[in-house]
Design an enzyme around this catalytic site. Structure first.
Site, short mmCIF file in Angstrom:
data_model
loop_
_atom_site.label_atom_id
_atom_site.label_comp_id
_atom_site.label_asym_id
_atom_site.label_seq_id
_atom_site.Cartn_x
_atom_site.Cartn_y
_atom_site.Cartn_z
N ASP A 107 7.28 -0.61 -6.93
CA ASP A 107 6.19 0.09 -6.28
C ASP A 107 6.00 -0.52 -4.89
O ASP A 107 6.07 -1.73 -4.74
CB ASP A 107 4.91 -0.06 -7.11
N ILE A 108 5.80 0.30 -3.89
CA ILE A 108 5.64 -0.18 -2.52
C ILE A 108 4.20 -0.66 -2.33
O ILE A 108 3.26 0.13 -2.38
CB ILE A 108 5.99 0.91 -1.49
N ASP A 151 5.64 6.73 -4.55
CA ASP A 151 6.27 5.53 -4.01
C ASP A 151 6.78 4.62 -5.13
O ASP A 151 7.11 3.47 -4.90
CB ASP A 151 5.30 4.77 -3.10
#
Length: 178
Positions: A107-108, A151
């Site tokens: 996950d960003i 994302d």
């Protein structure tokens, strides 16, 4: 529209009643039905009827829309390709059991804050660049990309054969290269 005689009689009766009363039950509505191809196979489709008034006469137009392409696109969008193919072939068997696998969710961090000022085009370009790099690493480490949602990027080390036990190390090397 081609239909069995029993349906055609009901259809014609409906149109006659509609012309006399003006009460619409089917005009302008759609419904999902199962259609049959010449080869005998069936497919879901949308069946509808519209009325066209060109001043001097009223015409009724029936339409059939094959929903297979739309349902296939949705299926391939939410499931990995090999699972979607298996589901289409045999809906009773879509899951496998693996005694040894590793799953990574990437996950960003700070994604929402970073992208809140970006245009949609800039966001798509950025995500495409990042996930294309991730996809390249998936190929290098022989992993399985499950899905990209927003994302979030999901990868598994589902073994190619039962003797393979290095999935965890491949996922770890992948994660370090991210």
């Amino acid at each position: 529209m081609i239909m069995p005689m029993s349906r055609a009689v009901k259809h014609n009766s409906y149109l006659k009643k509609y012309m006399e009363s003006g009460v619409k039950k089917m005009i302008g509505t759609e419904r999902e039905v199962e259609a049959r191809r010449v080869d005998g196979s069936t497919f879901p489709c949308i069946l509808g009827m519209s009325e066209v008034d060109n001043g001097n006469s009223r015409q009724f137009v029936g339409f059939v829309r094959d929903e297979r392409d739309a349902s296939d696109a949705l299926l391939y969008n939410i499931l990995p390709e090999h699972i979607a193919n298996r589901l289409k072939e045999d809906p009773s068997h879509i899951a496998d059991l693996y005694g040894n696998t590793t799953i990574l969710f990437a996950d960003i961090v700070g994604f929402t804050d970073r992208t809140s000022l970006m245009s949609p085009q800039e966001l798509v370009v950025m995500l495409n660049d990042i996930f294309s790099r991730f996809d390249n690493l998936v190929d290098i480490y022989e992993l399985n990309k499950v899905k990209t949602i927003g994302d979030c990027y999901m990868v598994t080390s589902i073994p190619c054969n039962e003797l393979e036990h290095d999935g965890c190390s491949r996922v770890c090397r992948f994660a370090l290269d991210l």
